[in-house]
Design an enzyme around this catalytic site. Structure first.
Site, PDB file in Angstrom:
ATOM      1  CG  PHE A 295       9.615 -13.727  37.821  1.00 49.94           C
ATOM      2  CD1 PHE A 295      10.292 -14.183  38.949  1.00 49.94           C
ATOM      3  CD2 PHE A 295      10.291 -13.700  36.609  1.00 49.94           C
ATOM      4  CE1 PHE A 295      11.611 -14.615  38.865  1.00 49.94           C
ATOM      5  CE2 PHE A 295      11.611 -14.133  36.522  1.00 49.94           C
ATOM      6  CZ  PHE A 295      12.273 -14.589  37.648  1.00 49.94           C
TER       7      PHE A 295
ATOM      8  CG  HIS B 287      14.107 -18.210  40.045  1.00 46.21           C
ATOM      9  ND1 HIS B 287      14.597 -17.575  41.156  1.00 46.21           N
ATOM     10  CD2 HIS B 287      14.214 -17.312  39.038  1.00 46.21           C
ATOM     11  CE1 HIS B 287      14.992 -16.353  40.836  1.00 46.21           C
ATOM     12  NE2 HIS B 287      14.770 -16.165  39.557  1.00 46.21           N
TER      13      HIS B 287
ATOM     14  CB  ALA C 270       7.027  -2.994  35.932  1.00 47.30           C
ATOM     15  CD  GLU C 271       7.864  -9.147  37.173  1.00 49.46           C
ATOM     16  OE1 GLU C 271       7.846  -8.178  37.961  1.00 49.46           O
ATOM     17  OE2 GLU C 271       8.919  -9.739  36.882  1.00 49.46           O
TER      18      GLU C 271
END
Lengths: 323, 339
Positions: free
Chosen positions: A85, A128, A58-59
């Site tokens: 992210f 990414h 849960a960034e």
């Protein structure tokens, strides 16, 4: 002097911070990504279990939690793992973290560090492989460090953890196995002080993070052809040592910017603009940017190499500005 | 129901409620005479904020929203500095850097105010995280409207608070429904699929309390319970305080549609106008609080009018102070980006 890998220097810095300052707590554990050295972070966590927090996936929630905690006197060092992210936490970074000191007229300070592994790591594809440092730079209210050597990562981290500002700390996974000299004794590298990674007289290259190493490799080859390249590594882009860049350009009269952000509005674009505005009179040829092209990062190796700043592209750009 | 406090304390809360009401009314009047930008008022929710924040101690932190004026006044932030900040003057708490949307005062326990809906839920959670890990006996209060429960930040935050048993109180002031909707029992809001706001909390195992946010005694009791839980290591609490949306909040800009409040309506029903009769006679939480105070005989009606006259004069003076204050030097905009 002894030699450490980048990963070892980073974890040694984190260890010394945990041991010297009770206010420092670490959130997250992917500082070294999934690289072979990641066990170093695990060892550190085992030594200081009360100072490590393993957040949920849960960034937004845990980056925001770090911001709130920083207002109580804690000095959190938060790991967001892969830079891509970060966008999950974007609202907390840009709306809250970066604005709090200013909006509150300096009443409230947010002394935190958040870490991310940026860039094209090979096969990361579009989700990414981000280098979001230009997006961060477009958000006033934080300091941004982009180390390129074992010595720099440890020394800059010490400064980041001691200031009352939020610091964005970008590493590149392709640096982690690199070895370099790191003194045994304690040291810190002040922000806003560039390091001349290689002295030269024909062309200035400005680069950060992995691109410093790639530029050094290119400069070595160019030297054998009689071309002398100077490499300026700002180390932090906020604050930025503009004087060091301008001074080098004044000396060489030529600039190649090497940067992993996308071409449009990237860190390289800003370096170029600064030199165009403030050192135009010194330039003997147009500025060249060796940067990531304006496409999402593709997966397939030849396509990936086609869009990223490579050693061959750096060599070509340097030759072009000299012609 | 009145809060279970001494008569003196109840009257202190009455004064704070009147301060908030008159502050906001003066502000709306001011907005009629000059452009002060977008702002939000706390009218109608006074009897949630005042008793809830009354119980906090020095060092506790509160995180509020775009509708923050009432919360700050309830903790004693000077009205003069608030008006000055709202007008962008250098005498404001933040020297004009924040304005109405970001009013904060660290000294009074408001470290930052986010006007992004759901922006502060992680921050309040984090303050509680800091208190817990640093061993500080403090509580963090997250004040928000029902809209914040629609944001993803809510779910990420309460998960962290629940797993870590953090000393945080989530006080949701549900002002989503207007009078008629509330009567029809149409909770929670028109843009949430959940049947009940607490359905968004119970899966996390955090205790919930649903109260009438216009009932000062219920707010007092709920906050007392939540604070006790937080301070004794019991973790987080979620409180849903159901308030009635003031009719003046219906337009884009607040309007004094119900007029400047005549507190005598609390004891003299002949003064209640036909228009908005339901609001004045039943829903206005401050009038209801006054009726309860009078029923207990804590004060005479004349003394309430005297208190009001004093507060109203103070608010007018505070507005004058703000109007007479200077704007900050423009170039100060470049300062304080970093510490």
């Amino acid at each position: 002097m002894r030699t450490l890998t980048y990963g070892q220097a980073m974890v040694e810095g984190l260890r010394e911070l945990l041991e010297s300052d009770d206010r420092i707590h670490i959130m997250g554990q992917y500082f070294l990504g999934l690289t072979p050295q990641r066990a170093l972070v695990g060892e550190l966590a085992a030594e200081h279990p009360d100072r490590f927090y393993y957040p949920p996936i849960a960034e937004l929630g845990y980056l925001g939690t770090a911001i709130g905690a920083a207002m109580t006197g804690m000095r959190p060092i938060v790991d967001l793992a892969t830079a891509s992210f970060m966008f999950q936490a974007w609202a907390q970074i840009t709306e809250e973290m970066a604005n709090i000191h200013y909006m509150s007229d300096g009443q409230t300070k947010v002394p935190m560090v958040f870490h991310f592994n940026h860039g094209i790591r090979g096969g990361g594809a579009a989700q990414h492989s981000h280098s979001p440092q230009a997006m961060l730079w477009n958000t006033p209210g934080m300091e941004i460090m982009l180390p390129s050597t074992p010595y720099d990562v440890k020394g800059l981290l010490k400064t980041a953890a001691s200031t009352d500002n939020p610091t964005a700390w970008g590493d590149h996974v392709k640096l982690f196995m690199m070895e370099g000299e790191v003194p045994e004794e304690d040291y810190a590298i002040p922000f806003g002080v560039a390091d001349i990674k290689r002295e030269g007289s024909d062309v200035t290259i400005v680069a950060t993070s992995l691109m410093v190493q790639r530029s050094l490799a290119a400069a070595g080859k160019l030297a054998s052809e009689g071309i002398s390249v100077e490499i300026v590594d700002p180390r932090t882009i906020v604050p930025l040592d503009e004087a060091a860049i301008l001074e080098s350009v004044a000396k060489t009269g030529r600039l190649v910017v090497v940067d992993e952000c996308h071409r449009s509005c990237g860190v390289g674009a800003e370096f170029s603009a600064i030199v165009a505005e403030k050192a135009f009179g010194y330039l003997k040829s147009p500025i060249r940017r060796v940067v990531t092209e304006d496409v999402p990062i593709p997966f397939s190796p030849p396509m990936e190499e086609y869009v990223e700043p490579t050693e061959a592209k750096i060599i070509q750009a340097v030759k072009e500005v000299i012609d | 129901m009145l809060p279970k406090l001494s008569g003196e304390q109840v009257l202190e809360q009455l004064r704070l409620a009147i301060v908030i009401r008159r502050f906001e009314e003066e502000l709306i009047k001011l907005a009629g005479s000059r452009d002060i930008g977008h702002f939000h008022v706390y009218i109608g929710q006074e009897m949630t904020g005042v008793p809830a924040l009354y119980l906090l101690e020095r060092g506790d932190l509160s995180f509020t929203t775009h509708r923050n004026h009432g919360h700050l006044l309830a903790r004693g932030v000077p009205a003069s500095q608030m008006y000055a900040e709202i007008l962008g003057k250098e005498t404001g708490m933040m020297g004009g850097r924040g304005g109405t949307l970001h009013l904060c005062s660290m000294e009074h326990g408001f470290p930052t105010t986010s006007s992004a809906v759901g922006g502060a839920t992680p921050l309040a959670t984090g303050a509680a995280f800091g208190f817990q890990r640093l061993g500080q006996d403090r509580v963090s209060v997250c004040l928000f409207g029902d809209g914040a429960l629609e944001e993803g930040s809510w779910h990420e935050s309460i998960n962290i608070a629940a797993m870590e048993k953090l000393p945080v109180i989530y006080l949701c002031e549900n002002n989503s429904l207007e009078a008629l909707g509330q009567k029809a029992g149409e909770y929670p809001s028109s843009t949430l699929a959940a049947v009940d706001l607490i359905d968004l909390v119970t899966p996390f195992g955090v205790p919930t309390i649903q109260i009438d946010g216009c009932d000062a005694g219920a707010v007092h009791a709920a906050m007392g319970e939540a604070l006790h839980r937080a301070r004794s290591g019991g973790g987080a609490t979620f409180i849903e305080a159901r308030t009635v949306r003031w009719p003046g909040n219906r337009p884009i800009w607040p309007e004094l549609s119900t007029g400047e409040t005549n507190f005598a309506m609390a004891w003299d029903s002949s003064l209640v106008p036909t228009e908005y009769r339901e609001w004045h006679a039943e829903q206005d939480a401050v009038l209801r609080f006054i009726r309860e105070i009078l029923a207990e005989g804590l004060i005479e009606p004349e003394a309430i009018l005297a208190m009001d006259a004093e507060v109203s004069a103070e608010m007018k003076e505070a507005v004058e102070f703000a109007l007479a204050s200077n704007y900050p030097p423009a170039a100060a905009a470049m300062e304080k980006v970093l510490a």
